[in-house]
Design an enzyme around this catalytic site. Structure first.
Site, PDB file in Angstrom:
ATOM      1  N   CYS A  25     -37.209  -7.185  -8.914  1.00 38.34           N
ATOM      2  CA  CYS A  25     -35.896  -7.005  -8.291  1.00 38.34           C
ATOM      3  C   CYS A  25     -35.094  -8.302  -8.288  1.00 38.34           C
ATOM      4  CB  CYS A  25     -36.050  -6.452  -6.880  1.00 38.34           C
ATOM      5  SG  CYS A  25     -37.162  -7.408  -5.876  1.00 38.34           S
ATOM      6  N   GLN A  66     -46.818  -9.210 -10.084  1.00 36.09           N
ATOM      7  CA  GLN A  66     -45.832  -8.750 -11.070  1.00 36.09           C
ATOM      8  C   GLN A  66     -46.015  -9.488 -12.394  1.00 36.09           C
ATOM      9  OE1 GLN A  66     -42.546  -9.719  -8.551  1.00 36.09           O
ATOM     10  NE2 GLN A  66     -42.198  -7.598  -7.916  1.00 36.09           N
ATOM     11  N   GLY A  92     -32.071   2.004  11.966  1.00 36.66           N
ATOM     12  CA  GLY A  92     -31.335   1.438  10.832  1.00 36.66           C
ATOM     13  C   GLY A  92     -32.250   0.668   9.892  1.00 36.66           C
TER      14      GLY A  92
END
Lengths: 264, 445
Positions: B56, B133, B204
């Site tokens: 990302c 990763q 939230g």
């Protein structure tokens, strides 16, 4: 012997009332106290002369009354605090009988001496541990309360773990100090006749300190387990308890010269 | 730094520093896409090895390509073309990439790869996710058959350096996110979070991130309280195992929870001092930890004065996060030294690799020479009595001799490489023995 057995029963009841919070401890405390009061009743019966007059000390009668009130307060009124305070008071009244007017009954054996000294030392070690844990607790608590997170000491266990360890140190220390105090009463019964007044004063000063320290730790446990005072209060009380004990050490050193005379 | 005489290591890509999140989203390629496209791109552009790292926060291609291409002034365009073809970006995004991308070759590319693997180039320095990763990127390239000896070795060295950085420096210590910092704080008060009841007020994004951090510690229970019960339910469903409640239940929840983390967007106080006071009375001396990460604050600051209550707000946690971040940046300086050492080690290995072809030719030359001479000698009458085993031993001896001579020559060459004269020696060795059939005693020349 009956007197000493009753003292032991009162001591056990005190331990059950102040160290545990469950039903088991409460019932055990009641049972011990009932046993103690019964023993004192038998003792009183024995001390009534043929002419029907009372021939013994008032201490057992006073202790029996205190014990009965404690049982009633706990069982019928449900005031556990009263039982937790009265049972130790009854025990102290009985101990006073030993400490204030020594009557030779039992000669202290090597085993008893070893037990008394090791219990006293172990109790003091626990008090030191409780003090260290309390200081760590207070440091961390203050840092958290003031929101100074960076001041928290790395590697120190969490607050609840410190509190748990403090509880263990306090309870085990109190049990040991109680054992030491009760066995100390037996020493008094074995004191040689004809000891000097100054030695007796020195010894009583030591006993007074020991009783003061013991009472303080009793108060800590009552505050913790019965009044449910905040942990920081308990920690502060533990530090004060250690200070009291340190004073007792100084007292011992001060009167140390007098102690060997007792052995003689 | 070159991979060999005629190839070079390169890196081309865009990361969190050079590209915004919108562009990074466009660049992101899934594992399947990378696996499919790697071989085609490798062949199309004439690269000998290729690895792609897509996270990302970055999209980078590491490769080994011919020196001739890299010396071309249009090399950057080639890399850009490779990059764009990788993700099949539209013309507009392709132009954005040209603005945002960076290209590195040789030593700079190697050093960058080491920094990436060691999490020195991450958005959150010291985070551990990048190592996994990076391993995955190597595995994908291996699957796609685009991983060769140079990048394979480079990957191994980078992972080893990453491990060294993590174990020998403080780069991974201390949490640097608010959610994790809150959980770390909980551990200062409660030794075992698995025995504690957690309550999150709000549903939230911040509440969700924090609740996820909490869930990693397997709490005894996790309640989600929100003004809108539907949103609380939705979050509880995403978290799996959390219990949704409406705001009406707050007073009761305060009496049973051990840790309350509030993260609503409410413009006013949600948890008042009176509410907490009542909860404390019902809790009978049990400690309550309140963490307010909302802005504006949800919990009345006066609650901190109550017994058995600890209250922290977002500024307190930021103080921890910032402290940890600074600590990591200091550690990054130590890590850079480790990376330098590792890069030097890899550079040495790579330099030694450059003389490998010369040694290979030398070995082949010796092999042919010995074989020719041995065949001639063994065919003479005096050796006709040799049985198969004796002949085998002669061949074995000659093989050992060839290997020993090559190994000695290799040691000497590598030493000369370290001294800076290896390339000339390797060239001389190649010129002396390559492309010529070994001459024997009987040759008239």
């Amino acid at each position: 012997m009956l007197m000493f057995a009753a003292t032991l029963a009162y001591a056990a009841a005190s331990l059950f009332y102040v160290t545990g919070t469950t039903r088991f401890f409460r019932i055990s405390g009641n049972a011990c106290l009932i046993a103690g009061v019964s023993l004192l009743a038998i003792l009183a019966q024995n001390q009534i002369g043929n002419d029907g007059n009372w021939g013994g000390s008032a201490a057992p009668l006073l202790a029996a009354m205190i014990g009965a009130i404690a049982i009633a307060a706990d069982r019928w009124l449900g005031v556990r605090l009263a039982a937790a305070m009265l049972a130790p008071l009854g025990m102290l009244v009985l101990l006073v009988r030993f400490f204030a007017a020594p009557v030779p009954q039992i000669a202290p054996t090597l085993w008893l001496t070893g037990f008394h000294v090791s219990m006293a030392l172990a109790g003091q070690v626990m008090a030191i541990a409780a003090c260290v844990l309390s200081l760590l607790y207070l440091w961390q608590h203050n840092a958290l309360k003031r929101r100074k997170i960076l001041e928290l000491q790395p590697g120190v266990p969490a607050l609840d773990r410190l509190d748990q360890w403090l509880k263990i140190a306090l309870i085990s220390g109190f049990v040991m100090l109680t054992c030491s105090l009760v066995t100390g009463a037996l020493f008094m019964t074995g004191l040689p006749t004809g000891i000097t007044a100054s030695t007796l004063i020195a010894l009583r000063a030591k006993i007074l300190w020991a009783v003061a320290v013991w009472s303080w730790y009793l108060a800590i446990l009552v505050a913790r387990n019965i009044l449910r005072s905040p942990a920081r209060i308990i920690a502060r009380m533990s530090v004060i308890g250690f200070a009291l004990m340190a004073l007792a050490w100084f007292g011992l050193i001060f009167f140390a010269a007098k102690i060997p005379q007792i052995a003689g | 730094m070159t991979a060999s005489d005629d190839s070079v290591i390169f890196c081309f890509g865009a990361n969190h520093r050079s590209a915004d999140i919108t562009l990074r989203e466009k660049l992101f390629a899934s594992e399947g896409v990378i696996r499919d496209r790697l071989p085609a791109i490798k062949d199309r552009f004439g690269f000998s090895e290729l690895v792609t790292l897509s996270t990302c926060n970055r999209f980078e291609i590491f490769g080994v390509g011919p020196r001739s291409i890299t010396e071309d002034p249009a090399f950057s365009d080639t890399l850009h073309a490779a990059f764009v073809s990788f993700d099949a970006l539209g013309p507009e995004a392709a132009e954005q990439v040209r603005q945002a991308a960076y290209s590195l070759t040789g030593r700079d590319a190697v050093r960058h790869l080491f920094s990436v693997a060691a999490s020195l180039d991450s958005l959150v320095v010291g985070e551990t996710q990048i190592t996994g990763q990076f391993k995955q990127a190597l595995a994908i390239a291996d699957d796609a058959k685009t991983l060769g000896p140079v990048l394979s070795r480079l990957g191994q060295e980078a992972l080893a350096a990453s491990k060294k950085v993590r174990t020998q420096t403080a780069i991974g210590r201390g949490r640097v996110s608010i959610g994790h910092a809150a959980v770390e704080l909980v551990k200062k008060v409660f030794n075992d979070p698995t025995t504690k009841n957690f309550l999150v007020i709000g549903a939230g994004e911040m509440a969700e991130v924090t609740a996820r951090c909490i869930q990693q510690h397997n709490p005894k229970s996790l309640g989600i309280i929100n003004r809108s019960l539907d949103r609380a339910r939705a979050l509880a469903m995403r978290l799996q195992g959390a219990e949704p409640r409406s705001l009406d239940y707050l007073a009761d929840a305060l009496a049973t929870a051990d840790v309350v983390i509030s993260a609503t967007g409410a413009p006013h106080t949600i948890v008042t001092k009176a509410m907490v006071n009542e909860a404390i009375r019902r809790r009978r001396g049990k400690t309550l930890l309140l963490v307010d990460i909302a802005m504006p604050r949800d919990i009345d600051p006066a609650c901190s004065s109550l017994n058995d209550v600890y209250l922290f707000d977002i500024d307190d946690l930021k103080q921890v996060v910032e402290g940890n971040r600074q600590e990591r940046l200091r550690a990054a300086e130590d890590a850079a030294r480790i990376i330098d050492e590792s890069v030097a080690g890899y550079e040495k290995w790579l330099a030694h690799m450059t003389v490998a072809p010369a040694l290979q030719h030398f070995n082949m030359h010796l092999d042919q020479l010995f074989r020719k001479e041995a065949e001639k000698t063994l065919s003479r009458n005096s050796f006709q009595e040799f049985n198969e085993e004796q002949t085998g031993r002669v061949w074995q001896l000659l093989d050992v001799l060839a290997s020993r001579l090559t190994a000695d020559a290799g040691r000497g060459l590598r030493k000369m490489v370290d001294q800076g004269t290896g390339q000339d020696a390797a060239e001389l060795l190649t010129r002396l023995f390559r492309g010529e059939s070994p001459r024997t005693e009987d040759d008239p020349t």
